[in-house]
Enzyme design. Structure first.
Site, short mmCIF file in Angstrom:
data_model
loop_
_atom_site.label_atom_id
_atom_site.label_comp_id
_atom_site.label_asym_id
_atom_site.label_seq_id
_atom_site.Cartn_x
_atom_site.Cartn_y
_atom_site.Cartn_z
N SER A 189 29.25 74.34 28.96
CA SER A 189 30.08 75.17 30.07
C SER A 189 29.20 76.49 30.35
CB SER A 189 31.35 74.93 29.65
OG SER A 189 32.18 75.51 30.57
N ASP A 284 35.40 66.37 35.92
CA ASP A 284 34.96 67.82 35.62
C ASP A 284 34.56 68.34 37.04
OD1 ASP A 284 34.17 70.19 34.69
OD2 ASP A 284 32.46 69.31 33.49
N HIS A 314 35.81 67.62 31.02
CA HIS A 314 34.99 69.11 30.55
C HIS A 314 35.58 69.32 29.25
CE1 HIS A 314 32.96 72.61 31.68
NE2 HIS A 314 33.94 73.29 30.83
#
Length: 344
Positions: A189, A284, A314
Site C-alpha cells: 500500500s 481493492d 487490500h
C-alpha cells in the site's frame, strides 16, 4: 492468546458456506471476483463501524493497532528479530526491526520494507508476520522501517525517513550478513508507494538503485481516476473515502498531487528502473493503478513479475493468521522474491 482470539480463530475455521451464511447470506462479488469467505466475515463483523474519516486521527491509529493485533499471526519459526533505531533525516531516530532467518544465505540482499497504512496508521507490528515470512522463505535479512506518520508529521516526513532508511541499508547491509553496498526495497500500500518512489528517486539522483522493488497493492497515482476506485470504492478493507481521508492527513494544504514524491505513476519515463514484483488484490480500489503500473514498467523494458489475487482485499499481508488465501498468497509472493533474487 486471549479468549476472544481463540473464539475468533475457531469461527474462521468453520466451513466456507457457513461463513457466507453468517456474513450476509451470499458471496461478495464484484467484477466476477468473489471475496474469500473468511474475509467476508471480517467485513460483515465491521459493517457498523464508523468510517475512519469521522474520527480523530489518534483514535484511528490506536484502533487499527488494536484490531490488527487481534488478528495477527506469529512470526515464522527460525526467524529472529532485533529492534533498534537508525539516524533520521531531521535529527530524529527511526525505529526499525531486523529479521534474520536461520540458515541465512549470504548472497541474498537486504530488503528494506515499509508497512501499509496510508502514511497515517501502522507500525512495525503491522507487517511483523509478513516480514518474517519474507525472511524465512528468501533466507535473507529484512529491515522493517517505522517511518514517521501523519498528521503528527506531514509530508515529506514519511518518505524522507523511508529514503534515509534505504540509503542506510545500502551502507550497512554487509553488517547483517548480506552483500555489501546494495539493498532492495519493498512495501504494501503506502509502503509500495514509498518503494516505487525510492526506485525512481535513486535513478533521478544517480544513486545506487535498489536491487529490486517489491510493490504490493501499491498506491502509485493520486491524479488519475482509475475505474476500480469507484467500482471497489466501498469494499473491505479499504474504501475510497478512507483513501481520501488518508491524503488529507498526510499532505499539506493545496499540494500538487502529481509530485513525483507522491505519485510515481505520473512519471512518464520508466526505463532503467529496478526489476519489479507487483502484486495487486482483486477487491481493492487500487487494483487498476497497480495493474497499469506493471504494464507500463513492462513496456519500458523493466523486468516485471505481476500477479493479481482476485479473492483477496487490500491489506491481505496482515491477514495471514486467519485467512488461508492470504497466507497462501504471501508464501507465493515470498517465493517470487526468492526466484527473482536467484536470477539477479
Amino acid at each position: 492468546m486471549s479468549l476472544q482470539q481463540i473464539i475468533t480463530k475457531f469461527i474462521f475455521k468453520l466451513p466456507d458456506g457457513l461463513l457466507v451464511r453468517m456474513a450476509g447470506g451470499k458471496p461478495v462479488e464484484v467484477r466476477g471476483r468473489v471475496l474469500e469467505p473468511q474475509l467476508q466475515m471480517v467485513a460483515w463483523n465491521g459493517r457498523n463501524a464508523p468510517p475512519m474519516s469521522s474520527l480523530e486521527p489518534e483514535i484511528v491509529q490506536a484502533a487499527v493497532k488494536e484490531q490488527l493485533g487481534m488478528l495477527a499471526a506469529p512470526i515464522e519459526p527460525g526467524v529472529t528479530t532485533e529492534n533498534f533505531t537508525i539516524p533520521g533525516p531531521d535529527r530524529n531516530e527511526i525505529p526499525v526491526r531486523l529479521y534474520k532467518p536461520s540458515g541465512q544465505d549470504s548472497s541474498v540482499p537486504l530488503l528494506v520494507y515499509y508497512h501499509m497504512g496510508g502514511g497515517v496508521v501502522g507500525d512495525l507490528e503491522t507487517c511483523n508476520a509478513w516480514c518474517s515470512i519474507l525472511a524465512s522463505v528468501t533466507k535473507g535479512p529484512v529491515l522493517s522501517v517505522d517511518y514517521r506518520l501523519a498528521p503528527q508529521n506531514k509530508f515529506p516526513a514519511g518518505i524522507d525517513d523511508s529514503i534515509t532508511a534505504y540509503e542506510w541499508g545500502v551502507r550497512n547491509a554487509g553488517k547483517y550478513g548480506a552483500p555489501e553496498g546494495m539493498a532492495a526495497v519493498g512495501g504494501d500500500s503506502m509502503g509500495g508507494n514509498f518503494s516505487a518512489i525510492i526506485s525512481q528517486e535513486m535513478q533521478r539522483e544517480h544513486k545506487p538503485l535498489p536491487v529490486y522493488q517489491l510493490l504490493i497493492y501499491p498506491a502509485v497515482d493520486m491524479v488519475e481516476e482509475f475505474p476500480s476506485r469507484t467500482e471497489f470504492g466501498e469494499t473491505f478493507s479499504l474504501s475510497t473515502d478512507t483513501m481520501n481521508w488518508f491524503m488529507e492527513q498526510y499532505l499539506p494544504d493545496d499540494f500538487d498531487m502529481s509530485d513525483p514524491l507522491l505519485s510515481p505513476g505520473q512519471t512518464a519515463e520508466l526505463e532503467g528502473l529496478p526489476p519489479a514484483i507487483i502484486i495487486t488484490a482483486g477487491h481493492d480500489p487500487l487494483c487498476d493503478e497497480g495493474d497499469d503500473y506493471a504494464k507500463r514498467l513492462k513496456s519500458a523494458g523493466v523486468k516485471v513479475t505481476h500477479k493479481r489475487y482476485d479473492t483477496l482485499p487490500h491489506a491481505f499481508t496482515a491477514f495471514t493468521g486467519f485467512s488461508p488465501g492470504s497466507r497462501k498468497a504471501c508464501l507465493e509472493i515470498a517465493h517470487m522474491v526468492k526466484d527473482l533474487v536467484s536470477k539477479l
